[in-house]
Scaffold this active site. Structure first.
Site: not given
Ligand SMILES: NC(=O)c1ccc[n+]([C@@H]2O[C@H](COP(=O)([O-])OP(=O)(O)OC[C@H]3O[C@@H](n4cnc5c(N)ncnc54)[C@H](O)[C@@H]3O)[C@@H](O)[C@H]2O)c1
Length: 374
Positions: A120, A141, A191
């Site tokens: 993000s 994204h 954003n």
């Molecule tokens: N949550 C939102 O609203 C949103 C929206 C758009 C983008 N994002 C982006 O998406 C990404 C993930 O966010 P999320 O909300 O799903 O986070 P989350 O914490 O729900 O999930 C992240 C997952 O990645 C796993 N992980 C960590 N290191 C790893 C590795 N080396 N190999 C494989 N898996 C690994 C973790 O165990 C976890 O299950 C981030 O970059 C975030 O900025 C989030």
């Protein structure tokens, strides 16, 4: 290139959502996480989404079985990448960890494979620098919840090739997303435009111009937003809003300084509905609303909206995105009833210039008039 297999790295909220929409729309998917337990938790999320689809009559049993049969899962990102046409990374937001993961995936993936990140806020160019294929590296994204949100921001790094953009778009369209394109820059489109509007709402409150309730009412009843900025902030999470604003502050400068009210709430743990307290209180606790300031609600709505319009114009001035994509992105990604350029047309360009000039005279540089209005 015709993408058939997608590896999704990270099976959290976003990764599971991306895996779900990919498998639902015919892609073979291999989803991974760092442990069996975590990837199974991701699969459980997907099963729940599938069950909801069936219950709502959106998916037949046969379609659900087809979807599940296209999904593989495991704990090795390299294994998943080795026969993927596209890898979408959705691990937690940390530059160093993401770079490490991309270096490994780059070494394991075939030559033709495109690498994408769902970050993000991190720089696509810096992430791409961890690989030997920056021309086949791109930001994809997605918005949360992935299955429901129609928008996909495709973010181009300096070296992302036309061919890579075309593939990312084709995949997004097959996933039934509406794709918009932006150059790599802090906050991309949604954003970058949303944050100045939220910041302005808080500043109006801090300056004592209007109460939170008056501002929320102005934005729903006059600007036509589905929720006012304080209610929306509490719902999305003030920690998330604070992080997004802080990134813009670090990368762009003082005009994005998170206001004290937001900073103090986050530091005290009042991060919105999930903590039962944020700008407002939730879960039974009652708060006396502030006595109304008698604010001019038309003016409040106009001032907040104009900050979104101004930022949208800066994005075009800076060559980051075009008007059509910006309007689409704000309607689909932030539930704006109209895109910023559609709003500007309605207000009239001369009037926009007049409002921004007045704000600039009162409050200085952070309200400068965009080039396209000069
Ligand atoms: N949550 C939102 O609203 C949103 C929206 C758009 C983008 N994002 C982006 O998406 C990404 C993930 O966010 P999320 O909300 O799903 O986070 P989350 O914490 O729900 O999930 C992240 C997952 O990645 C796993 N992980 C960590 N290191 C790893 C590795 N080396 N190999 C494989 N898996 C690994 C973790 O165990 C976890 O299950 C981030 O970059 C975030 O900025 C989030």
């Amino acid at each position: 290139m015709d993408v058939k297999k997608i590896a999704v790295i990270g099976s959290g909220l976003m990764g599971a959502g991306i895996a779900y929409v990919s498998a639902w729309n015919g892609f073979e998917v291999h989803m991974t996480d760092i442990s069996q337990e975590l990837v199974e938790a991701g699969m459980e999320r997907i099963r729940n989404d599938v069950m909801t689809g069936i219950d709502k009559g959106k998916m037949s049993m046969t379609e659900a079985e087809g979807l599940m049969s296209r999904l593989k899962y495991g704990t090795s990102a390299e294994e998943a990448a080795k026969d993927a046409d596209l890898v979408i990374e959705a691990i937690f937001e940390n530059m160093e960890v993401k770079k490490e993961v991309f270096a490994k995936i780059d070494a394991a993936a075939p030559e033709h494979t495109i690498l994408a990140t769902n970050t993000s806020s991190l720089s696509i160019d810096e992430l791409a620098s961890a690989t030997n294929r920056p021309e086949r590296f791109v930001g994809m994204h997605y918005f949360s919840p992935v299955a429901a949100m129609k928008l996909l921001e495709i973010v181009l790094g300096e070296k992302t090739s036309e061919g890579t953009l075309a593939v990312a778009k084709a995949v997004g369209e097959k996933q039934k997303k509406t794709c918009v394109t932006a150059k790599n820059s802090p906050g991309f489109i949604v954003n970058r435009i949303l944050m100045p509007t939220m910041r302005e709402a808080i500043m109006l409150y801090e300056r004592g111009v209007a109460t939170k309730e008056e501002i929320d009412t102005a934005m729903t009843s006059i600007a036509g937003m589905p929720a006012g900025p304080f209610t929306l902030g509490d719902f999305v999470g003030l920690d998330i809003a604070f992080n997004a604003m802080s990134t813009l502050y670090r990368e762009i400068g003082d005009c994005f300084t998170p206001p004290d009210t937001l900073k103090n709430l986050v530091e005290s743990g009042a991060i919105g509905t999930k903590a039962k307290k944020g700008f407002y209180l939730y879960g039974g606790e009652e708060e006396e609303p502030e006595p109304p300031k008698g604010a001019d609600l038309e003016e409040v709505a106009q001032t907040i909206s104009i900050m979104g319009i101004r930022e949208a114009m800066l994005l075009v001035d800076e060559g980051i995105a075009d008007r059509e994509d910006i309007d689409l992105a704000m309607k689909l990604g932030a539930a704006f009833p109209q895109g910023p350029f559609e709003q500007a047309e309605k207000i009239g360009m001369d009037k926009c210039r007049e409002i921004i000039t007045k704000l600039y005279e009162e409050h200085g540089e952070c309200y400068s008039v965009p080039k396209m209005l000069q």
